[in-house]
Design a protein around this motif. Structure first.
Motif, PDB file in Angstrom:
ATOM      1  N   PHE A  12       0.837  -1.196   0.000  1.00  0.00           N
ATOM      2  CA  PHE A  12       0.000   0.000   0.000  1.00  0.00           C
ATOM      3  C   PHE A  12       0.869   1.243   0.000  1.00  0.00           C
ATOM      4  N   GLY A  13       0.502   2.216  -0.816  1.00  0.00           N
ATOM      5  CA  GLY A  13       1.117   3.527  -0.728  1.00  0.00           C
ATOM      6  C   GLY A  13       0.366   4.336   0.319  1.00  0.00           C
ATOM      7  N   ILE A  14       1.083   5.174   1.045  1.00  0.00           N
ATOM      8  CA  ILE A  14       0.474   6.072   2.023  1.00  0.00           C
ATOM      9  C   ILE A  14       0.576   7.475   1.453  1.00  0.00           C
ATOM     10  N   TYR A  15      -0.570   8.136   1.318  1.00  0.00           N
ATOM     11  CA  TYR A  15      -0.627   9.439   0.668  1.00  0.00           C
ATOM     12  C   TYR A  15      -1.231  10.496   1.579  1.00  0.00           C
ATOM     13  N   ALA A  16      -0.761  11.713   1.411  1.00  0.00           N
ATOM     14  CA  ALA A  16      -1.383  12.902   2.000  1.00  0.00           C
ATOM     15  C   ALA A  16      -1.828  13.730   0.800  1.00  0.00           C
ATOM     16  N   GLY A  17      -3.102  13.644   0.482  1.00  0.00           N
ATOM     17  CA  GLY A  17      -3.576  14.257  -0.762  1.00  0.00           C
ATOM     18  C   GLY A  17      -2.972  13.514  -1.932  1.00  0.00           C
ATOM     19  N   ASP A  18      -2.290  14.232  -2.824  1.00  0.00           N
ATOM     20  CA  ASP A  18      -1.642  13.612  -3.981  1.00  0.00           C
ATOM     21  C   ASP A  18      -0.183  13.245  -3.722  1.00  0.00           C
ATOM     22  N   ALA A  19       0.343  13.610  -2.562  1.00  0.00           N
ATOM     23  CA  ALA A  19       1.757  13.379  -2.253  1.00  0.00           C
ATOM     24  C   ALA A  19       1.959  12.016  -1.580  1.00  0.00           C
ATOM     25  N   GLU A  31       1.692 -20.619   7.500  1.00  0.00           N
ATOM     26  CA  GLU A  31       2.291 -21.581   8.429  1.00  0.00           C
ATOM     27  C   GLU A  31       1.842 -21.346   9.872  1.00  0.00           C
ATOM     28  N   THR A  32       1.658 -20.079  10.240  1.00  0.00           N
ATOM     29  CA  THR A  32       1.296 -19.744  11.623  1.00  0.00           C
ATOM     30  C   THR A  32      -0.146 -19.275  11.762  1.00  0.00           C
ATOM     31  N   GLY A  33      -0.788 -18.933  10.623  1.00  0.00           N
ATOM     32  CA  GLY A  33      -2.144 -18.398  10.664  1.00  0.00           C
ATOM     33  C   GLY A  33      -2.197 -16.955  11.139  1.00  0.00           C
ATOM     34  N   ARG A  34      -1.075 -16.263  11.059  1.00  0.00           N
ATOM     35  CA  ARG A  34      -0.989 -14.887  11.549  1.00  0.00           C
ATOM     36  C   ARG A  34      -1.049 -13.861  10.422  1.00  0.00           C
ATOM     37  N   TRP A  35      -1.724 -12.746  10.720  1.00  0.00           N
ATOM     38  CA  TRP A  35      -1.718 -11.582   9.840  1.00  0.00           C
ATOM     39  C   TRP A  35      -0.636 -10.627  10.327  1.00  0.00           C
ATOM     40  N   TRP A  36       0.098 -10.080   9.386  1.00  0.00           N
ATOM     41  CA  TRP A  36       1.252  -9.241   9.708  1.00  0.00           C
ATOM     42  C   TRP A  36       1.197  -7.894   8.998  1.00  0.00           C
ATOM     43  N   ILE A  37       1.769  -6.903   9.638  1.00  0.00           N
ATOM     44  CA  ILE A  37       2.195  -5.672   8.969  1.00  0.00           C
ATOM     45  C   ILE A  37       3.708  -5.810   8.895  1.00  0.00           C
ATOM     46  N   ARG A  38       4.204  -6.042   7.691  1.00  0.00           N
ATOM     47  CA  ARG A  38       5.628  -6.330   7.520  1.00  0.00           C
ATOM     48  C   ARG A  38       6.446  -5.098   7.147  1.00  0.00           C
ATOM     49  N   ARG A  39       5.825  -4.139   6.576  1.00  0.00           N
ATOM     50  CA  ARG A  39       6.515  -2.885   6.246  1.00  0.00           C
ATOM     51  C   ARG A  39       5.604  -1.743   6.657  1.00  0.00           C
ATOM     52  N   PHE A  40       6.194  -0.738   7.253  1.00  0.00           N
ATOM     53  CA  PHE A  40       5.452   0.476   7.579  1.00  0.00           C
ATOM     54  C   PHE A  40       6.463   1.596   7.666  1.00  0.00           C
ATOM     55  N   MET A  41       6.474   2.444   6.651  1.00  0.00           N
ATOM     56  CA  MET A  41       7.494   3.483   6.556  1.00  0.00           C
ATOM     57  C   MET A  41       6.862   4.815   6.177  1.00  0.00           C
ATOM     58  N   ILE A  42       7.320   5.860   6.823  1.00  0.00           N
ATOM     59  CA  ILE A  42       6.957   7.229   6.469  1.00  0.00           C
ATOM     60  C   ILE A  42       8.255   7.941   6.106  1.00  0.00           C
ATOM     61  N   ALA A  43       8.277   8.610   4.959  1.00  0.00           N
ATOM     62  CA  ALA A  43       9.472   9.310   4.502  1.00  0.00           C
ATOM     63  C   ALA A  43       9.910  10.344   5.538  1.00  0.00           C
ATOM     64  N   GLY A  44      11.210  10.498   5.684  1.00  0.00           N
ATOM     65  CA  GLY A  44      11.770  11.382   6.701  1.00  0.00           C
ATOM     66  C   GLY A  44      11.213  12.787   6.691  1.00  0.00           C
ATOM     67  N   ASP A  45      11.040  13.359   5.516  1.00  0.00           N
ATOM     68  CA  ASP A  45      10.547  14.741   5.438  1.00  0.00           C
ATOM     69  C   ASP A  45       9.044  14.846   5.695  1.00  0.00           C
ATOM     70  N   GLN A  47       7.694  12.914   8.385  1.00  0.00           N
ATOM     71  CA  GLN A  47       7.489  12.412   9.739  1.00  0.00           C
ATOM     72  C   GLN A  47       7.100  13.544  10.689  1.00  0.00           C
ATOM     73  N   VAL A  48       6.496  13.180  11.801  1.00  0.00           N
ATOM     74  CA  VAL A  48       6.043  14.099  12.868  1.00  0.00           C
ATOM     75  C   VAL A  48       4.956  15.043  12.342  1.00  0.00           C
ATOM     76  N   LYS A  49       4.154  14.549  11.427  1.00  0.00           N
ATOM     77  CA  LYS A  49       3.025  15.316  10.895  1.00  0.00           C
ATOM     78  C   LYS A  49       1.708  14.582  11.120  1.00  0.00           C
ATOM     79  N   THR A  53       0.565   7.914  12.321  1.00  0.00           N
ATOM     80  CA  THR A  53      -0.487   7.572  13.279  1.00  0.00           C
ATOM     81  C   THR A  53      -1.801   7.293  12.559  1.00  0.00           C
ATOM     82  N   ALA A  54      -2.159   8.173  11.647  1.00  0.00           N
ATOM     83  CA  ALA A  54      -3.418   8.014  10.909  1.00  0.00           C
ATOM     84  C   ALA A  54      -3.383   6.796  10.000  1.00  0.00           C
ATOM     85  N   ALA A  55      -2.258   6.582   9.316  1.00  0.00           N
ATOM     86  CA  ALA A  55      -2.154   5.459   8.383  1.00  0.00           C
ATOM     87  C   ALA A  55      -2.170   4.126   9.118  1.00  0.00           C
TER      88      ALA A  55
END
Length: 76
Positions: A12-19, A31-45, A47-49, A53-55
């Motif tokens: 999934f892409g995480i967007y703020a408007g069109d950005a 194998e385990t029956g588990r659901w995972w969030i394996r990647r979760f990244m917010i670009a450095g510039d 962050q802290v906005k 949290t919302a995503a």
């Protein structure tokens, strides 16, 4: 590349408007029956906005609603 090899993973892409501000990937581990969030990244510039949290809240609600999972594991 991971989603090509393992079709149970969804990116999934995480967007703020069109950005594009980040990226997340969820998936199921049969194998385990588990659901995972394996990647979760917010670009450095972007962050802290509040985007992370919302995503994350939206992703958890979406996974619980679509997959009915009561537990979600987070890779770090």
């Amino acid at each position: 590349a991971r989603t090509y090899v393992e079709p149970t993973w969804t990116p999934f892409g995480i967007y703020a408007g069109d950005a594009a501000v980040g990226f997340a990937m969820e998936g199921f581990e049969p194998e385990t029956g588990r659901w995972w969030i394996r990647r979760f990244m917010i670009a450095g510039d972007h962050q802290v906005k509040g985007y992370g949290t919302a995503a994350l809240a939206a992703l958890v609600r979406s996974m619980a609603g679509r997959h009915g999972c009561a537990e979600i594991f987070l890779d770090y």
